[in-house]
Structure formats: structure tokens, C-alpha cells
Enzyme design. Structure first.
Site, short mmCIF file in Angstrom:
data_model
loop_
_atom_site.label_atom_id
_atom_site.label_comp_id
_atom_site.label_asym_id
_atom_site.label_seq_id
_atom_site.Cartn_x
_atom_site.Cartn_y
_atom_site.Cartn_z
N ASP A 20 -5.25 -7.72 -0.66
CA ASP A 20 -3.86 -7.41 -1.00
C ASP A 20 -3.44 -6.07 -0.41
OD1 ASP A 20 -5.65 -6.06 -2.66
OD2 ASP A 20 -4.28 -6.00 -4.35
N TRP A 141 -6.51 -5.79 -12.41
CA TRP A 141 -6.93 -4.59 -11.69
C TRP A 141 -6.49 -3.44 -12.61
CZ3 TRP A 141 -6.97 -8.98 -9.21
CH2 TRP A 141 -7.29 -9.12 -7.87
N TYR A 143 -6.19 0.16 -13.14
CA TYR A 143 -6.31 1.41 -12.41
C TYR A 143 -5.53 2.51 -13.13
CZ TYR A 143 -8.33 -1.05 -8.35
OH TYR A 143 -9.14 -1.77 -7.51
N ARG A 145 -3.64 5.67 -13.75
CA ARG A 145 -2.93 6.45 -12.73
C ARG A 145 -1.65 7.04 -13.31
NH1 ARG A 145 -3.40 3.54 -7.12
NH2 ARG A 145 -5.56 3.72 -7.80
N LYS A 173 -11.07 -5.54 -13.08
CA LYS A 173 -11.56 -4.86 -11.89
C LYS A 173 -11.36 -3.36 -12.08
CE LYS A 173 -10.73 -4.69 -6.93
NZ LYS A 173 -10.11 -5.30 -5.77
N GLY A 199 -14.38 -1.99 -4.27
CA GLY A 199 -15.16 -1.47 -3.15
C GLY A 199 -14.80 -0.06 -2.73
P1 FBP Z 1 -10.98 -2.16 -1.44
O1 FBP Z 1 -12.33 -2.79 -1.68
O2 FBP Z 1 -10.56 -2.29 -0.01
O3 FBP Z 1 -10.91 -0.74 -1.96
O4 FBP Z 1 -9.94 -3.02 -2.25
C1 FBP Z 1 -9.90 -2.98 -3.64
C2 FBP Z 1 -8.47 -2.81 -4.13
O5 FBP Z 1 -8.43 -2.94 -5.53
C3 FBP Z 1 -7.48 -3.78 -3.52
O6 FBP Z 1 -7.48 -5.01 -4.17
C4 FBP Z 1 -6.21 -3.01 -3.64
O7 FBP Z 1 -5.29 -3.30 -2.67
C5 FBP Z 1 -6.65 -1.60 -3.44
O8 FBP Z 1 -8.01 -1.52 -3.81
C6 FBP Z 1 -5.82 -0.65 -4.22
O9 FBP Z 1 -6.41 0.60 -4.14
P2 FBP Z 1 -5.64 1.92 -4.49
O10 FBP Z 1 -4.50 1.56 -5.40
O11 FBP Z 1 -6.67 2.78 -5.13
O12 FBP Z 1 -5.16 2.46 -3.20
#
Ligand code: FBP
Length: 260
Positions: A20, A141, A143, A145, A173, A199
Site C-alpha cells: 500500500d 495497522w 500505528y 502517531r 500489525k 518490516g
Molecule cells: P514496509 O514493510 O515497507 O515498512 O511496509 C509496512 C507498512 O505498514 C505498509 O503497509 C505501509 O504503507 C507503511 O508501512 C506505512 O509506514 P509509515 O506510516 O510508518 O510510513
């Protein structure tokens, strides 16, 4: 309603190929090879990923033929890196549309701790309700932030793991901050919501495989990775190596032998 996640697993483990980034980061992440979604689906198929995650536009145009053997996690919200606003990601695809495209699960990003958290919580609640009504699992996901949020703090990560359970996600995730004991605690906090580790930016394969071995040892369900595989000079070999750790419990050292 309890929804099963077995469709997204292979050998009871999760190895998701994330794609994505074209929306989230833009083509800055791409080269001529990996800018082509067809290449990513080929990699997901031949690399025996247990699922592939992408947005609705890519899925609608490229998720076809033999690639449909790889379960699809359709990301139903998204944002770009262009808008410099308080973190928020809104819904861009309905659960119905995701199902019509053949999705086996839906994905949704929440920026917990953002001033916009209530909007995403509300929207996510509806997504969970609709997806579970259809028997579809939900991957979040999670995150952390926003202003004053320390994304990789132990407490913040454990809280994020717990939020996923509280909101009804089936898989969460999360990022890994290199603290194994805290990751074990996160696994406990998430309970029956299973954790996959993201990752991150591309690093040397040895470093990436060592991290994979560490996180798998902490009892997570698996990994959801993008750039460390498809940005690699040897994406198919890195996928083989990763598979050997996630599915077969091989060590990073043994796996590294497969990166040729
Ligand atoms: P990667 O393994 O390339 O880091 O991808 C994981 C991911 O969660 C993607 O699905 C998403 O696009 C991206 O990281 C978002 O990362 P961030 O918001 O930290 O830039």
C-alpha cells in the site's frame, strides 16, 4: 461474532506482502520493477506469501488469474504523505466492494493517539461490524502517531496492541522496537488478537532476517513486510529466506544461505 483467520495463514503462521506504499509514501519507494503491481502479485504467488495487502484500485486492476490463489487483504482506508495534517486515514473503499474484488480480509490503519483518533475509531467500528457480518477477518495497522506521541515507546506499543483487541480486530500489525520482553508483553496484551510485525525501511538482508528470527521467537503470528522484500535486489530469494524463518522456524543464519 468470532471470525476465523485461517484463510490468511500458511502452516498456522502469517506472512503478508504489504503493497500500500504507493498511496502511503508515493512512488519514491519504487523502481521500474516494483512500481508494477503485477510484479508484486507474482512475488506474492511465487514467494508463497500467506496473503497480500493492497488498496482497492490496485486490487481491482491486478488481482486476477492465478494471483487469486494468494488471499487478498484489501486496505479500506488510506492517506498520502503529502497532507501535513494531524494524522488521519479515512475510508476509501466499502467492505462490500472489497468482497466483490475477492478479498479474504479487510485492512484498516488507525493512528492511535492522534487528535483524529475518535474519527478513525468510529469508522473502524463500522468496518469491523460489516466485515464480521460477512465472516471476513479484519487486520488493523495500529500505528501510534501524533503530537507528543512516542511511537516506539514500550508502553505506547503495548497500549496499541491492546486497543486492537478492544476494538475487535482479528490481527494487528505493529512496529517492533527491538525489545523482545516488551514484544512478549504486547502478545499478552493483544490476547486473541494476533500480532504481525511490520518490516520497515529496507536494511541489509542479514539485519532484516535477524529481526524476523527475534520477533518470531517472541510468539507473534508472523510478519507483514513490503520494502525489505520488494525493494531488494533479490526479492525472490529474500522471500524464500523469510519463509524459512516464519513457516519453518529456521535461524537467520540458515535463512541467509538462501539469499543468493
Ligand atoms: P514496509 O514493510 O515497507 O515498512 O511496509 C509496512 C507498512 O505498514 C505498509 O503497509 C505501509 O504503507 C507503511 O508501512 C506505512 O509506514 P509509515 O506510516 O510508518 O510510513
Amino acid at each position: 461474532m468470532r471470525v476465523g483467520i485461517s484463510k490468511l495463514l500458511y502452516k498456522d503462521k502469517a506472512l503478508f506482502l504489504a503493497y500500500d506504499q504507493g498511496l502511503e509514501h508515493g512512488p519514491t519507494d519504487f523502481n521500474a520493477q516494483n512500481a508494477d503491481p503485477e510484479f508484486i502479485f507474482k512475488l506474492a504467488f511465487e514467494g508463497r506469501f500467506s496473503a497480500v495487502a493492497c488498496g482497492p484500485g490496485v486490487a481491482e486492476k491486478y488481482y486476477e488469474g492465478v494471483y487469486r490463489d494468494v488471499p487478498l487483504i484489501c486496505k479500506v482506508n488510506g492517506k498520502t504523505s503529502m497532507a501535513k495534517i494531524n494524522p488521519i486515514s479515512r475510508q476509501i473503499c466499502s467492505v462490500d466492494r472489497a468482497i466483490k474484488m475477492g478479498a479474504s480480509a479487510v485492512g484498516y490503519t488507525i493512528y492511535d493517539g492522534s487528535p483524529n483518533e475518535p474519527t478513525m475509531f468510529h469508522e473502524f467500528g463500522k468496518v469491523v461490524e460489516q466485515a464480521h457480518d460477512y465472516g471476513l477477518p479484519v487486520v488493523v495497522w495500529m500505528y501510534p502517531r501524533g503530537p507528543n506521541i512516542k511511537e516506539l515507546d514500550n508502553e505506547v506499543l503495548a497500549y496499541s496492541a491492546r486497543i486492537a483487541l478492544e476494538l475487535g480486530a482479528d490481527i494487528v500489525k505493529l512496529k517492533f522496537n527491538d525489545d523482545i520482553e516488551n514484544l512478549k508483553w504486547m502478545v499478552r496484551c493483544a490476547g486473541k488478537t494476533k500480532i504481525v510485525i511490520s518490516g520497515g525501511e529496507r536494511v541489509l538482508p542479514e539485519q532484516f532476517l535477524t529481526e524476523a528470527q527475534k520477533v518470531m521467537g517472541a510468539g507473534v503470528l508472523g510478519m507483514a513486510v513490503g520494502r525489505n522484500v520488494w525493494q531488494s535486489d533479490k526479492p525472490f530469494s529474500v522471500a524464500q529466506a523469510l519463509k524459512s524463518i516464519v513457516y519453518e522456524g529456521k535461524s537467520a543464519l540458515e535463512a541467509a544461505q538462501l539469499v543468493k
